[in-house]
Design an enzyme around this catalytic site. Structure first.
Site, PDB file in Angstrom:
ATOM      1  N   LYS A 139      19.858  -0.036 -11.386  1.00  0.00           N
ATOM      2  CA  LYS A 139      19.329  -0.069 -10.011  1.00  0.00           C
ATOM      3  C   LYS A 139      18.005   0.678  -9.908  1.00  0.00           C
ATOM      4  O   LYS A 139      17.038   0.182  -9.342  1.00  0.00           O
ATOM      5  CB  LYS A 139      20.355   0.561  -9.060  1.00  0.00           C
ATOM      6  N   ASN A 140      17.976   1.898 -10.453  1.00  0.00           N
ATOM      7  CA  ASN A 140      16.788   2.732 -10.247  1.00  0.00           C
ATOM      8  C   ASN A 140      15.592   2.311 -11.098  1.00  0.00           C
ATOM      9  O   ASN A 140      14.501   2.874 -10.968  1.00  0.00           O
ATOM     10  CB  ASN A 140      17.124   4.210 -10.463  1.00  0.00           C
ATOM     11  N   CYS A 161      20.577   7.859   0.836  1.00  0.00           N
ATOM     12  CA  CYS A 161      21.698   8.790   0.910  1.00  0.00           C
ATOM     13  C   CYS A 161      21.233  10.152   1.419  1.00  0.00           C
ATOM     14  O   CYS A 161      20.147  10.617   1.072  1.00  0.00           O
ATOM     15  CB  CYS A 161      22.328   8.938  -0.480  1.00  0.00           C
ATOM     16  N   ARG A 205      14.244  15.316   1.183  1.00  0.00           N
ATOM     17  CA  ARG A 205      13.525  14.196   0.565  1.00  0.00           C
ATOM     18  C   ARG A 205      12.156  13.908   1.216  1.00  0.00           C
ATOM     19  O   ARG A 205      11.916  12.810   1.734  1.00  0.00           O
ATOM     20  CB  ARG A 205      14.413  12.941   0.543  1.00  0.00           C
ATOM     21  N   ASP A 221      22.201  12.596 -10.690  1.00  0.00           N
ATOM     22  CA  ASP A 221      23.007  11.427 -10.324  1.00  0.00           C
ATOM     23  C   ASP A 221      24.370  11.429 -11.018  1.00  0.00           C
ATOM     24  O   ASP A 221      25.234  10.631 -10.664  1.00  0.00           O
ATOM     25  CB  ASP A 221      22.268  10.123 -10.661  1.00  0.00           C
ATOM     26  N   ARG A 261      25.814   0.263  -2.692  1.00  0.00           N
ATOM     27  CA  ARG A 261      24.367   0.415  -2.892  1.00  0.00           C
ATOM     28  C   ARG A 261      24.015   0.394  -4.371  1.00  0.00           C
ATOM     29  O   ARG A 261      22.932  -0.034  -4.746  1.00  0.00           O
ATOM     30  CB  ARG A 261      23.880   1.761  -2.341  1.00  0.00           C
TER      31      ARG A 261
HETATM   32  C1  EPZ Z   1      15.079   9.011  -7.679  1.00  0.00           C
HETATM   33  O1  EPZ Z   1      14.940   9.440  -6.333  1.00  0.00           O
HETATM   34  C2  EPZ Z   1      16.345   8.190  -7.735  1.00  0.00           C
HETATM   35  N1  EPZ Z   1      16.193   7.052  -6.834  1.00  0.00           N
HETATM   36  C3  EPZ Z   1      17.536   9.046  -7.341  1.00  0.00           C
HETATM   37  O2  EPZ Z   1      18.705   8.277  -7.468  1.00  0.00           O
HETATM   38  C4  EPZ Z   1      17.620  10.233  -8.290  1.00  0.00           C
HETATM   39  O3  EPZ Z   1      18.658  11.078  -7.870  1.00  0.00           O
HETATM   40  C5  EPZ Z   1      16.297  11.007  -8.284  1.00  0.00           C
HETATM   41  O4  EPZ Z   1      15.198  10.106  -8.582  1.00  0.00           O
HETATM   42  C6  EPZ Z   1      16.261  12.156  -9.272  1.00  0.00           C
HETATM   43  O5  EPZ Z   1      16.520  11.677 -10.563  1.00  0.00           O
HETATM   44  C7  EPZ Z   1      15.540   5.968  -7.246  1.00  0.00           C
HETATM   45  O6  EPZ Z   1      15.043   5.885  -8.348  1.00  0.00           O
HETATM   46  C8  EPZ Z   1      15.456   4.827  -6.295  1.00  0.00           C
HETATM   47  P1  EPZ Z   1      12.566  12.591  -6.654  1.00  0.00           P
HETATM   48  P2  EPZ Z   1      13.580  10.074  -5.797  1.00  0.00           P
HETATM   49  O7  EPZ Z   1      11.333  12.179  -5.932  1.00  0.00           O
HETATM   50  O8  EPZ Z   1      12.446   9.358  -6.408  1.00  0.00           O
HETATM   51  C9  EPZ Z   1      11.669  16.501  -4.110  1.00  0.00           C
HETATM   52  C10 EPZ Z   1      20.774   7.410  -6.698  1.00  0.00           C
HETATM   53  O9  EPZ Z   1      21.862   7.855  -6.276  1.00  0.00           O
HETATM   54  N2  EPZ Z   1      10.441  15.813  -3.664  1.00  0.00           N
HETATM   55  O10 EPZ Z   1      12.474  12.864  -8.111  1.00  0.00           O
HETATM   56  O11 EPZ Z   1      13.699  10.130  -4.331  1.00  0.00           O
HETATM   57  C11 EPZ Z   1      12.908  15.854  -3.466  1.00  0.00           C
HETATM   58  O12 EPZ Z   1      13.109  16.326  -2.146  1.00  0.00           O
HETATM   59  C12 EPZ Z   1      19.482   8.040  -6.277  1.00  0.00           C
HETATM   60  O13 EPZ Z   1      20.687   6.400  -7.409  1.00  0.00           O
HETATM   61  C13 EPZ Z   1       9.485  16.520  -2.950  1.00  0.00           C
HETATM   62  O14 EPZ Z   1       9.627  17.715  -2.676  1.00  0.00           O
HETATM   63  O15 EPZ Z   1      13.720  11.526  -6.404  1.00  0.00           O
HETATM   64  C14 EPZ Z   1      13.995  16.249  -4.419  1.00  0.00           C
HETATM   65  O16 EPZ Z   1      14.443  17.543  -4.112  1.00  0.00           O
HETATM   66  C15 EPZ Z   1      19.643   9.134  -5.296  1.00  0.00           C
HETATM   67  N3  EPZ Z   1       8.395  15.841  -2.524  1.00  0.00           N
HETATM   68  C16 EPZ Z   1      13.281  16.259  -5.776  1.00  0.00           C
HETATM   69  O17 EPZ Z   1      11.872  16.307  -5.484  1.00  0.00           O
HETATM   70  C17 EPZ Z   1       8.187  14.530  -2.803  1.00  0.00           C
HETATM   71  O18 EPZ Z   1       7.147  13.982  -2.390  1.00  0.00           O
HETATM   72  C18 EPZ Z   1      13.556  15.024  -6.632  1.00  0.00           C
HETATM   73  O19 EPZ Z   1      13.170  13.851  -5.922  1.00  0.00           O
HETATM   74  C19 EPZ Z   1       9.151  13.835  -3.546  1.00  0.00           C
HETATM   75  C20 EPZ Z   1      10.282  14.489  -3.975  1.00  0.00           C
END
Ligand code: EPZ
Length: 435
Positions: free
Chosen positions: A23-24, A117, A122, A307, A399
């Site tokens: 998915k991701n 979720c 985020r 995850d 999802r």
């Molecule tokens: C991706 O989310 C995945 N989603 C998530 O999978 C996964 O948990 C996550 O990466 C971490 O591996 C998809 O790929 C669609 P991040 P993403 O930006 O891109 C902070 C699942 O269940 N952050 O790496 O949203 C954020 O708040 C999902 O399949 C900022 O501060 O993750 C978080 O604490 C859920 N500012 C951390 O970074 C930003 O601009 C990691 O978020 C962006 C993120």
């Protein structure tokens, strides 16, 4: 109508499951198809609600979306800018991945906010920082953010203060059509990000990476389409392995491509499982009680993935000994713990740490699934528990997991899906949802 899962726990999981494409990895690749000026073919995609919403978003931009069984053909001939429907973008976090491609392709994008979720705040500050570095002007009006780059994007040096997966993907996609060279450092190196890089390069992008979050991108005037086989889903795979591990069973996973699970395989071994891997297959056998891994800390790749925190939390509740689990990636990703406590798990939560004392048995009960991956973890708990569990809020699981209940049922799980007509999971005798 909401559905409910009735699980009669205690049956050993034994059999073979097919791992779907990730998915991701699919979600950013769907967004990246906006960068291409000819057909993109993505064979054998999973049937997931997050993908359905993303396909709707693409259709809004007049992308031709044709599905033949599980194959998806995207035709960009009539692609046209329009403002993204906020009701759709609010359904999933991955809608943020439209920012980079739309900016690069149309020179503008207005975004009313994403959903997904509820696992933390985020924010999208890192996405905006990276895109601003590439030349985007950013305006905020109420909840809507408009990014524009009327004269096109320009390559830049970008250093991320945190390796955000989504921000890295947005920057890679936008920089692929920017003028000149971009050097991105401190980015994410998750296998799904590298799959996006492989896809973009197949479409004519010029991206080099050291595999550790540093990228050199030479912007191109155009990208063309291609046929691309997305990588297998490492999170889905680990969920099946965990189901076998928790029930003292054995499982063989088959998949197409490379499953990026080396550290997780080792972790299952530390917990006492036998893991055997071969090209296109991975097997796990577990007998007797699991051993506690002592300490798990979620971290960006190559660390332990957030995850998988929920499924491993379940395993630790049943393992001999004490484990401390620290969640560092998302600030609100412990909502499954209260459900596990209801099942008899001994867990003490202290901020971002959960201290777990393994118990010999969990007990079936009413479970409300709080988010997608928690759903995977709680289902594993229900499979291992003594007695019946009733899991509600299954739409979260839809999802990200395709045919989860069906495949587990074929491996011996006693699972029934019922329509939740009165909120209590009443089913008619001829209920077609039985799996
Ligand atoms: C991706 O989310 C995945 N989603 C998530 O999978 C996964 O948990 C996550 O990466 C971490 O591996 C998809 O790929 C669609 P991040 P993403 O930006 O891109 C902070 C699942 O269940 N952050 O790496 O949203 C954020 O708040 C999902 O399949 C900022 O501060 O993750 C978080 O604490 C859920 N500012 C951390 O970074 C930003 O601009 C990691 O978020 C962006 C993120």
């Amino acid at each position: 109508m909401e559905q409910m899962l009735i699980v009669e726990g205690g049956a050993r999981i034994s059999g073979c499951c097919r791992v779907h494409r990730a998915k991701n990895a699919v979600l950013p690749i769907l967004a990246a198809s906006l960068l291409c000026d000819s057909k993109v073919v993505l064979p054998d995609l999973p049937d997931l609600s997050d993908l359905a919403v993303t396909k709707q978003l693409l259709s809004e931009l007049k992308m031709g979306v044709t599905e033949q069984c599980r194959d998806l053909i995207l035709s960009p001939d009539d692609l046209a800018y329009s403002r993204l429907d906020e009701k759709l973008t609010a359904k999933l976090r991955a809608s943020t991945l439209f920012l980079g491609p739309m900016l690069a392709r149309f020179g503008k994008v207005t975004f009313g906010g994403s959903g997904g979720c509820a696992i933390g705040k985020r924010p999208i500050d890192l996405h905006l920082y990276g895109l601003a570095k590439l030349g985007a002007q950013i305006k905020q009006e109420g909840n809507a953010i408009t990014l524009s780059a009327e004269t096109g994007l320009k390559g830049a040096d970008i250093r991320l203060r945190y390796p955000s997966v989504g921000a890295t993907e947005n920057i890679l996609m936008a920089a692929s059509l920017a003028k000149g060279r971009t050097a991105l450092s401190g980015g994410a190196a998750e296998p799904e990000v590298l799959d996006l890089v492989r896809f973009l390069n197949r479409c004519g992008a010029k991206i080099e990476t050291d595999g550790a979050g540093n990228y050199q991108i030479l912007g191109q005037k155009r990208l063309h389409g291609c046929c691309f086989f997305v990588m297998p889903d490492r999170i889905e795979a680990a969920t099946y392995l965990a189901a076998a591990a928790a029930t003292g069973g054995e499982i063989l996973l088959t998949f197409d491509g490379e499953l990026a699970l080396p550290l997780i395989g080792e972790l299952f071994e530390i917990m006492g499982c036998r893991v055997l891997s071969a090209k296109g297959g991975l097997a796990l056998v577990q007998r007797g009680r699991l051993s506690a891994p002592r300490r798990l800390t979620t971290l960006p790749y190559p660390g332990f993935p957030t995850d998988l925190q929920a499924v491993f939390t379940t395993l630790c509740t049943l393992a001999k000994g004490q484990t401390v689990i620290r969640e560092t990636v998302f600030e609100e990703r412990f909502s499954h713990l209260s459900q596990l406590q209801k099942m008899g798990a001994e867990i003490t939560v202290c901020g971002r740490e959960a201290v777990i004392f393994g118990v010999k048995e969990l007990f079936g009960t009413e479970i409300t699934i709080p988010d997608l991956r928690a759903g995977g973890g709680l289902l594993v708990a229900a499979l291992a528990a003594r007695g019946e569990s009733r899991l509600s809020a299954l739409s979260y699981v839809d999802r990200g997991y395709d045919q989860l209940y069906e495949q587990l049922s074929l491996c011996g799980a006693r699972i029934k899906k019922m329509r939740c007509e009165d909120g209590k999971g009443t089913s008619r005798p001829d209920d077609p949802c039985r799996v």
